[in-house]
Write a protein that holds these residues in place. Sequence first.
Motif, PDB file in Angstrom:
ATOM      1  N   CYS A  80      22.937  80.114  27.268  1.00 39.42           N
ATOM      2  CA  CYS A  80      22.723  78.819  26.401  1.00 39.42           C
ATOM      3  C   CYS A  80      23.372  78.833  25.051  1.00 39.42           C
ATOM      4  CB  CYS A  80      21.178  78.803  26.017  1.00 39.42           C
ATOM      5  SG  CYS A  80      20.888  77.369  24.968  1.00 39.42           S
ATOM      6  N   PRO A  81      24.230  77.636  24.814  1.00 44.27           N
ATOM      7  CA  PRO A  81      25.201  77.638  23.790  1.00 44.27           C
ATOM      8  C   PRO A  81      24.199  77.461  22.309  1.00 44.27           C
ATOM      9  CG  PRO A  81      25.069  75.601  24.907  1.00 44.27           C
ATOM     10  CD  PRO A  81      24.487  76.520  25.676  1.00 44.27           C
ATOM     11  N   SER A  82      22.881  77.173  22.558  1.00 45.19           N
ATOM     12  CA  SER A  82      22.016  77.091  21.251  1.00 45.19           C
ATOM     13  C   SER A  82      21.270  78.265  20.913  1.00 45.19           C
ATOM     14  CB  SER A  82      20.912  76.003  21.581  1.00 45.19           C
ATOM     15  OG  SER A  82      19.958  75.882  20.428  1.00 45.19           O
ATOM     16  N   CYS A  83      20.779  78.967  22.144  1.00 49.82           N
ATOM     17  CA  CYS A  83      19.782  80.221  21.480  1.00 49.82           C
ATOM     18  C   CYS A  83      20.117  81.364  21.989  1.00 49.82           C
ATOM     19  CB  CYS A  83      18.411  80.023  22.399  1.00 49.82           C
ATOM     20  SG  CYS A  83      18.392  80.145  24.196  1.00 49.82           S
ATOM     21  N   GLY A  84      21.333  81.505  23.185  1.00 50.87           N
ATOM     22  CA  GLY A  84      22.109  82.516  23.579  1.00 50.87           C
ATOM     23  C   GLY A  84      21.302  83.377  24.825  1.00 50.87           C
ATOM     24  N   ASP A  85      20.377  82.779  25.124  1.00 47.01           N
ATOM     25  CA  ASP A  85      19.483  83.267  26.299  1.00 47.01           C
ATOM     26  C   ASP A  85      20.328  82.955  27.572  1.00 47.01           C
ATOM     27  OD1 ASP A  85      17.471  84.282  24.460  1.00 47.01           O
ATOM     28  OD2 ASP A  85      15.801  83.252  25.953  1.00 47.01           O
ATOM     29  N   PRO A  86      20.403  83.857  28.551  1.00 50.60           N
ATOM     30  CA  PRO A  86      20.897  83.471  29.986  1.00 50.60           C
ATOM     31  C   PRO A  86      20.412  82.300  30.416  1.00 50.60           C
ATOM     32  CG  PRO A  86      19.993  85.675  29.945  1.00 50.60           C
ATOM     33  CD  PRO A  86      19.472  85.153  28.682  1.00 50.60           C
ATOM     34  N   VAL A  87      21.368  81.680  31.040  1.00 52.00           N
ATOM     35  CA  VAL A  87      20.900  80.237  31.911  1.00 52.00           C
ATOM     36  C   VAL A  87      20.734  80.469  33.392  1.00 52.00           C
ATOM     37  CG1 VAL A  87      22.215  78.808  30.275  1.00 52.00           C
ATOM     38  CG2 VAL A  87      23.456  79.606  32.266  1.00 52.00           C
ATOM     39  N   PRO A 104      16.016  76.362  20.260  1.00 51.78           N
ATOM     40  CA  PRO A 104      15.876  75.558  19.071  1.00 51.78           C
ATOM     41  C   PRO A 104      16.546  74.185  19.648  1.00 51.78           C
ATOM     42  CG  PRO A 104      17.102  77.528  18.404  1.00 51.78           C
ATOM     43  CD  PRO A 104      16.760  77.543  19.729  1.00 51.78           C
ATOM     44  N   GLU A 105      17.416  73.921  20.380  1.00 49.62           N
ATOM     45  CA  GLU A 105      17.792  72.726  20.706  1.00 49.62           C
ATOM     46  C   GLU A 105      16.947  72.054  21.693  1.00 49.62           C
ATOM     47  OE1 GLU A 105      20.620  69.778  20.084  1.00 49.62           O
ATOM     48  OE2 GLU A 105      20.768  71.745  19.303  1.00 49.62           O
ATOM     49  N   GLU A 133      14.418  72.781  11.912  1.00 53.31           N
ATOM     50  CA  GLU A 133      15.026  74.137  11.139  1.00 53.31           C
ATOM     51  C   GLU A 133      14.367  74.912  10.251  1.00 53.31           C
ATOM     52  OE1 GLU A 133      18.517  73.439   8.255  1.00 53.31           O
ATOM     53  OE2 GLU A 133      19.402  72.886  10.106  1.00 53.31           O
ATOM     54  N   ARG A 134      13.737  74.061   9.382  1.00 55.56           N
ATOM     55  CA  ARG A 134      12.729  74.555   8.239  1.00 55.56           C
ATOM     56  C   ARG A 134      11.483  75.316   8.790  1.00 55.56           C
ATOM     57  NH1 ARG A 134      14.444  72.233   3.569  1.00 55.56           N
ATOM     58  NH2 ARG A 134      16.554  72.462   3.581  1.00 55.56           N
ATOM     59  N   GLY A 135      11.175  75.052  10.294  1.00 52.26           N
ATOM     60  CA  GLY A 135      10.185  75.546  10.577  1.00 52.26           C
ATOM     61  C   GLY A 135       8.799  74.842  10.594  1.00 52.26           C
ATOM     62  N   LEU A 136       8.986  73.697  10.075  1.00 51.20           N
ATOM     63  CA  LEU A 136       7.742  72.939  10.049  1.00 51.20           C
ATOM     64  C   LEU A 136       7.072  72.214  11.310  1.00 51.20           C
ATOM     65  CD1 LEU A 136       8.756  70.958   6.808  1.00 51.20           C
ATOM     66  CD2 LEU A 136       7.206  72.503   7.117  1.00 51.20           C
ATOM     67  N   VAL A 137       7.971  71.978  12.009  1.00 51.39           N
ATOM     68  CA  VAL A 137       7.747  71.345  13.452  1.00 51.39           C
ATOM     69  C   VAL A 137       8.306  72.489  14.539  1.00 51.39           C
ATOM     70  CG1 VAL A 137       7.990  69.606  14.999  1.00 51.39           C
ATOM     71  CG2 VAL A 137       7.557  69.205  12.723  1.00 51.39           C
ATOM     72  N   LYS A 138       7.431  72.747  15.735  1.00 47.08           N
ATOM     73  CA  LYS A 138       7.950  73.540  16.772  1.00 47.08           C
ATOM     74  C   LYS A 138       7.788  72.812  18.005  1.00 47.08           C
ATOM     75  CE  LYS A 138       7.434  78.018  15.099  1.00 47.08           C
ATOM     76  NZ  LYS A 138       6.318  78.652  14.109  1.00 47.08           N
ATOM     77  N   ASP A 139       6.718  71.747  18.095  1.00 45.11           N
ATOM     78  CA  ASP A 139       6.617  70.948  19.187  1.00 45.11           C
ATOM     79  C   ASP A 139       5.948  69.475  18.459  1.00 45.11           C
ATOM     80  OD1 ASP A 139       3.738  71.248  18.744  1.00 45.11           O
ATOM     81  OD2 ASP A 139       3.713  73.142  20.257  1.00 45.11           O
ATOM     82  N   ALA A 140       5.756  68.667  19.329  1.00 45.38           N
ATOM     83  CA  ALA A 140       5.410  67.336  19.095  1.00 45.38           C
ATOM     84  C   ALA A 140       3.951  67.417  18.208  1.00 45.38           C
ATOM     85  CB  ALA A 140       5.349  66.223  20.184  1.00 45.38           C
ATOM     86  N   ALA A 141       3.136  68.214  18.742  1.00 45.83           N
ATOM     87  CA  ALA A 141       1.704  68.315  18.139  1.00 45.83           C
ATOM     88  C   ALA A 141       1.781  68.721  16.791  1.00 45.83           C
ATOM     89  CB  ALA A 141       0.979  69.551  18.770  1.00 45.83           C
ATOM     90  N   ASP A 142       2.892  69.590  16.164  1.00 43.70           N
ATOM     91  CA  ASP A 142       3.290  69.844  14.780  1.00 43.70           C
ATOM     92  C   ASP A 142       3.320  68.499  13.774  1.00 43.70           C
ATOM     93  OD1 ASP A 142       2.779  72.586  15.315  1.00 43.70           O
ATOM     94  OD2 ASP A 142       4.883  72.845  15.520  1.00 43.70           O
TER      95      ASP A 142
END
Length: 190
Positions: A80-87, A104-105, A133-142
């Motif tokens: 993945c170009p965003s996180c580097g994990d295998p696709v 993150p993307e 980016e600032r870690g204030l939101v990880k998903d919509a619930a946040d």
Amino acid sequence: VNVGRTGVLTPYAELKPVKLGGVTIRKATLHNFEDLERKDIRIGDTVTIRRAGDVIPYVVGPMVGARTGREKPYRMPGVCPSCGDPVVAPEEEVAVYCINVACPEQRVRRVEHFAGVMDVEGLGERTVELLVERGLVKDAADLYTLRREDLLELEGFAEKSVSNLLAAIEATKERPLAQVIGALGIRGVG
């Protein structure tokens, strides 16, 4: 390569700016990696583009006669170009996926989708990127736990913009269930 909210990796072309139908086009979709290979579109190609529905620019194909020999075949990324994990590329699908739900993307795109469907005014792409980016939101619930003081510390946020954003988020609590379900963007649920 764009990474979507469901983890789908979508290739796109970066173009020398060109006018098409009164609009300057700088990027165009390549749909998927299978289509890219089938059309033999290469890095450095001169291409023909169209606008689907007079809106979305896409690459029709290369102008093979304009090739100089310096064009390079494009290779699907293994990570993945965003996180580097295998696709992964399921055999029964054309899509290629990043399966890291913490990518993150993907996080940005899921929250952005939620905000768009729920009509959260003032919560566009750049703001969502900043919140993730600032870690204030990880998903919509946040979004529902955002605090005024945290938002005021962000660049470009003042008292009025923070108040408007928090009010827009609060207003989503009155949306109908069908809109909430759509905003969650659950794969296979439409």
